[in-house]
Design a protein around this motif. Structure first.
Motif, PDB file in Angstrom:
ATOM      1  N   LEU A  28      -5.690   9.115   8.126  1.00 19.48           N
ATOM      2  CA  LEU A  28      -5.439   8.079   7.128  1.00 19.48           C
ATOM      3  C   LEU A  28      -6.163   8.351   5.814  1.00 19.48           C
ATOM      4  N   THR A  29      -7.373   8.925   5.885  1.00 22.73           N
ATOM      5  CA  THR A  29      -8.107   9.159   4.637  1.00 22.73           C
ATOM      6  C   THR A  29      -7.393  10.158   3.738  1.00 22.73           C
ATOM      7  N   ALA A  30      -6.708  11.143   4.314  1.00 22.73           N
ATOM      8  CA  ALA A  30      -5.927  12.081   3.499  1.00 22.73           C
ATOM      9  C   ALA A  30      -4.785  11.360   2.794  1.00 22.73           C
ATOM     10  N   PHE A  31      -4.291  10.288   3.420  1.00 27.24           N
ATOM     11  CA  PHE A  31      -3.181   9.532   2.849  1.00 27.24           C
ATOM     12  C   PHE A  31      -3.607   8.735   1.603  1.00 27.24           C
ATOM     13  N   TRP A  32      -4.930   8.579   1.398  1.00 27.22           N
ATOM     14  CA  TRP A  32      -5.400   7.831   0.223  1.00 27.22           C
ATOM     15  C   TRP A  32      -5.250   8.624  -1.073  1.00 27.22           C
ATOM     16  N   ALA A  33      -5.179   9.944  -0.974  1.00 25.44           N
ATOM     17  CA  ALA A  33      -5.167  10.794  -2.183  1.00 25.44           C
ATOM     18  C   ALA A  33      -4.054  10.429  -3.170  1.00 25.44           C
ATOM     19  N   PRO A  34      -2.793  10.283  -2.752  1.00 26.75           N
ATOM     20  CA  PRO A  34      -1.755   9.948  -3.735  1.00 26.75           C
ATOM     21  C   PRO A  34      -1.931   8.567  -4.362  1.00 26.75           C
ATOM     22  N   LEU A  88       5.472  10.254   4.096  1.00 29.89           N
ATOM     23  CA  LEU A  88       5.092   9.098   3.289  1.00 29.89           C
ATOM     24  C   LEU A  88       4.139   9.505   2.169  1.00 29.89           C
ATOM     25  N   PHE A  89       3.292  10.478   2.458  1.00 29.00           N
ATOM     26  CA  PHE A  89       2.391  11.050   1.453  1.00 29.00           C
ATOM     27  C   PHE A  89       3.208  11.564   0.272  1.00 29.00           C
ATOM     28  N   ILE A  90       4.293  12.286   0.557  1.00 27.78           N
ATOM     29  CA  ILE A  90       5.127  12.850  -0.520  1.00 27.78           C
ATOM     30  C   ILE A  90       5.759  11.745  -1.361  1.00 27.78           C
ATOM     31  N   VAL A  91       6.205  10.683  -0.699  1.00 26.46           N
ATOM     32  CA  VAL A  91       6.826   9.569  -1.426  1.00 26.46           C
ATOM     33  C   VAL A  91       5.833   8.949  -2.403  1.00 26.46           C
ATOM     34  N   VAL A  92       4.640   8.599  -1.915  1.00 28.48           N
ATOM     35  CA  VAL A  92       3.638   7.965  -2.777  1.00 28.48           C
ATOM     36  C   VAL A  92       3.177   8.951  -3.856  1.00 28.48           C
ATOM     37  N   PHE A  93       3.116  10.233  -3.506  1.00 28.22           N
ATOM     38  CA  PHE A  93       2.692  11.253  -4.470  1.00 28.22           C
ATOM     39  C   PHE A  93       3.625  11.284  -5.678  1.00 28.22           C
ATOM     40  N   PHE A  94       4.914  11.294  -5.466  1.00 21.65           N
ATOM     41  CA  PHE A  94       5.854  11.364  -6.572  1.00 21.65           C
ATOM     42  C   PHE A  94       5.905  10.054  -7.363  1.00 21.65           C
ATOM     43  N   VAL A  95       5.722   8.920  -6.676  1.00 24.94           N
ATOM     44  CA  VAL A  95       5.643   7.649  -7.412  1.00 24.94           C
ATOM     45  C   VAL A  95       4.402   7.638  -8.316  1.00 24.94           C
ATOM     46  N   GLY A  96       3.268   8.071  -7.770  1.00 29.14           N
ATOM     47  CA  GLY A  96       2.039   8.112  -8.556  1.00 29.14           C
ATOM     48  C   GLY A  96       2.104   9.117  -9.685  1.00 29.14           C
ATOM     49  N   LEU A  97       2.666  10.305  -9.411  1.00 26.04           N
ATOM     50  CA  LEU A  97       2.791  11.322 -10.452  1.00 26.04           C
ATOM     51  C   LEU A  97       3.672  10.828 -11.586  1.00 26.04           C
ATOM     52  N   PHE A 246      10.470  -0.362  -4.523  1.00 27.20           N
ATOM     53  CA  PHE A 246      11.176  -0.301  -3.238  1.00 27.20           C
ATOM     54  C   PHE A 246      10.549   0.756  -2.324  1.00 27.20           C
ATOM     55  N   LEU A 247      10.183   1.904  -2.870  1.00 29.14           N
ATOM     56  CA  LEU A 247       9.576   2.964  -2.059  1.00 29.14           C
ATOM     57  C   LEU A 247       8.205   2.539  -1.527  1.00 29.14           C
ATOM     58  N   ILE A 248       7.394   1.900  -2.378  1.00 27.55           N
ATOM     59  CA  ILE A 248       6.070   1.440  -1.933  1.00 27.55           C
ATOM     60  C   ILE A 248       6.213   0.399  -0.824  1.00 27.55           C
ATOM     61  N   LEU A 249       7.185  -0.509  -0.990  1.00 24.70           N
ATOM     62  CA  LEU A 249       7.423  -1.523   0.041  1.00 24.70           C
ATOM     63  C   LEU A 249       7.852  -0.873   1.355  1.00 24.70           C
ATOM     64  N   SER A 250       8.698   0.157   1.253  1.00 28.61           N
ATOM     65  CA  SER A 250       9.159   0.862   2.458  1.00 28.61           C
ATOM     66  C   SER A 250       7.997   1.546   3.169  1.00 28.61           C
ATOM     67  N   VAL A 251       7.122   2.173   2.382  1.00 28.26           N
ATOM     68  CA  VAL A 251       5.952   2.842   2.974  1.00 28.26           C
ATOM     69  C   VAL A 251       5.052   1.815   3.655  1.00 28.26           C
TER      70      VAL A 251
END
Length: 639
Positions: A28-34, A88-97, A246-251
């Motif tokens: 889970l901690t790796a998932f915090w990066a994005p 899910l990491f990839i999804v949040v990564f592209f939203v954040g980027l 929508f993507l954040i809600l899905s995650v």
């Protein structure tokens, strides 16, 4: 720093081969990066804290690259560890980027050069009609010419509601290109002047409406300079926000329903932090959407596309929002800061600062003192519940000064009406012979001399309680307000005023004034009231006594301030004279301040000087109108 810590933890698991024993701990901690990347993108309502931040867009671009590369590295290292969360990491990564890149683009768009380049050039030789005339000639049409007036005055549909600021929003957007040129310090054509004057000098333009138009225009400029408005208010920007939310809600839903993550083997603390990050990201998106829905740009789009019913629904929803509940919508603070030399003199002598020697050693005693004692002259509210409040009266004066000048054989240009820094006001009241010297000093000296004189007269003629229906009470209160506001600008924002004699040591000035009062009254300030000191300064002080201490600037200001107060004290119309002189000084200061300096103050809520500057520009009182109309403007008539 947080990204670095996460990277080290992932390295420890990946390179040392502890994947089986440590995978759940770092899954889970790796998932915090994005999420860190996402929040670096900031909210839509703020990208820069000052205009200088916009000039650092290249540094922020480098930050995007380094942070994105580091986050991608964590993704690659954690993929074998957390196969469930990696997609899910990839999804949040592209939203954040995407959000981070939006912020950099907003900074780049608001940088000085880019902002100026985004404004189209004015045609200097031919108008649009002349250009069309030439094209039609080349196409073989028989074209005749006759002279016309080229000024695009906005015409509104009758379906536009008069309430809900609809007409003001339309007016603000119709003049927005002109306003952008003013803030970019670019010249304007007289077509812009004619169109603006036609609207602001019309009988339908009431003071409240004009001031609201100016407020909306300043809000639009603030959005361009300090927020993501250039990105958000577009079809692409709105689409991105809908998809991102929508993507954040899905995650969030997928993480909440993942049995392996919610199970007993996972860390409850890590899971809670992950859910908090997701919920906060979603709430921030919802807040941004609410701001978008309630903005003036959305209202303009709805009016333009005749969605009036939707606009009225939004305006009904607005009071239900907790931040707006029970309050009238405000676009700026509606107050002006106040400073008083006499009040500072008494405050600093009665209650000197602690650790003054240390502050002097650090050379910050004046800065600390001004900040510490500023509450002795609290900000003055401009919008009062009275028919003759300050902004409305100033609007009427700016609106009528041209007609007054024409009726009295005066020039109507900016230099004639506001360039004398109070000289025209003295001439109107036949006081040029005995008071002209007070406005021919350096501008900074004139401000200090007139301020001290106004403070003395204010305390001697103090009216308690002020009568709202009395013109004397109104002029008395407004003169004090304008005087203290000009001193505030001189003390804290001298760069907004015309170049003068240089930096003034205000601490020495009000300290010398306090010593001077004590010397002439032969008692400490603790035993003297401000009114008694003012009476002494007006009546008992003689020129030969006041200049004993030398001819430095402080003594000169005190001497001429007391002299001016003494001369003004004999005039029955002195408060009308004081008000008109301050109004002329304020107009001169506003017209001489550069657009970029006005824009810098928007981050603090906007100075009243900026509101006056923009209002004067709408009436044609600015040096920006420099491109004349062609002598023969032709309208193409096809045969």
């Amino acid at each position: 720093m947080a990204i670095g810590v996460l990277s080290n933890n992932i390295d420890e698991v990946y390179w040392k081969g502890n994947r089986n024993s440590r995978s759940l701990e770092y899954e889970l901690t790796a998932f915090w990066a994005p999420f860190l990347l996402l929040h670096l993108g900031g909210m839509d309502t703020i990208t820069a804290y000052s205009l200088e931040d916009n000039e650092l867009w290249l540094r922020h671009s480098f930050g995007v690259i380094t942070q994105a590369v580091t986050t991608a590295y964590i993704l690659l290292m954690s993929w074998p560890i957390s196969s469930r969360l990696s997609p899910l990491f990839i999804v949040v990564f592209f939203v954040g980027l995407n959000k981070y890149c939006e912020r950099v683009w907003a900074l780049f768009s608001a940088s000085e050069k880019r902002f100026r380049d985004s404004i189209p050039q004015l045609m200097t030789s031919d108008s649009r009609i002349m250009e069309e005339y030439k094209l039609k000639q080349l196409e073989g049409y028989n074209v005749t010419e006759h002279q016309v007036l080229e000024a695009e005055v906005p015409v509104f549909d009758e379906s536009v509601p008069e309430s809900d600021d609809a007409i003001e929003i339309l007016l603000a957007h119709s003049f927005f290109e002109m306003v952008k040129r003013l803030f970019a310090d670019l010249i304007l054509g007289f077509q812009d002047r004619d169109a603006s004057r036609a609207i602001f000098e019309s009988n339908t333009m009431h003071p409240e409406k004009a001031l609201k138009v100016v407020e909306i225009e300043l809000g639009l400029i603030y959005d361009l300079m300090y927020t993501k408005a250039t990105v958000v208010y577009s079809s692409w920007g709105i689409t991105q926000r809908i998809i991102g939310s929508f993507l954040i809600l899905s995650v969030l839903v997928m993480v909440s329903l993942d049995e392996a993550l919610v199970g007993k083997n996972s860390s409850k603390t890590d899971l809670t932090i992950t859910l908090v990050l997701l919920v906060v990201a979603l709430l921030l998106d919802l807040c941004a959407f609410a701001e978008l829905l309630l903005s003036d740009q959305t209202a303009h789009w709805l009016i333009k596309h005749k969605k009036i019913a939707m606009l009225r629904i939004i305006n009904r929803i607005r009071p239900m929002i907790p931040t707006n509940r029970g309050r009238k919508r405000k676009r700026w603070s509606t107050t002006v800061e106040q400073r008083s030399l006499i009040s500072y003199s008494f405050a600093t002598r009665k209650k000197p600062l602690f650790c003054l020697k240390l502050l002097k050693l650090l050379h910050i005693e004046e800065t600390v003192e001004i900040f510490w004692y500023k509450n002795i002259t609290p900000p003055d509210p401009l919008y009062l519940d009275r028919a003759d409040d300050l902004p409305k009266q100033i609007f009427k004066e700016v609106a009528t000064i041209r007609s007054w000048a024409e009726n009295n054989g005066k020039g109507t240009d900016l230099k004639t009406l506001y360039g004398r820094r109070g000289g025209l006001a003295l001439e109107r009241y036949n006081r040029s012979d005995d008071l002209e010297w007070s406005v021919k000093m350096e501008f900074e000296q004139s401000i200090l001399v007139w301020h001290l004189a106004t403070e003395i007269c204010y305390r001697i003629d103090y009216i308690r309680p002020p009568d709202p229906d009395s013109s004397e009470s109104y002029y008395h209160d407004r003169g004090k307000c304008l005087s203290r506001y000009m001193l505030y600008l001189l003390m804290e924002h001298p760069n907004m005023l015309p170049i003068g004699i240089g930096q003034i040591k205000f601490r020495d000035l009000y300290s010398d004034l306090g010593k001077f009062i004590e010397a002439f009254m032969s008692k400490p300030l603790n035993e003297v009231t401000e009114k008694e000191a003012s009476e002494m300064l007006m009546e008992e002080v003689k020129a030969e006594n006041m200049l004993v201490g030398g001819g430095d600037m402080n003594n000169v200001v005190i001497f001429y301030g007391c002299k001016l107060a003494s001369v003004l004290g004999k005039d029955q119309n002195k408060w009308q004279v004081i008000n008109n002189v301050w109004m002329e000084m304020l107009g001169h200061a506003a017209s001489q301040c550069k657009g970029r300096l006005h824009a810098q103050q928007l981050r603090r809520g906007g100075e009243y000087l900026t509101h006056l500057w923009l209002l004067m520009a709408h009436f044609g009182f600015t040096d920006h109108f420099q491109i004349p109309r062609s002598r023969a403007i032709a309208e193409a008539i096809l045969r």
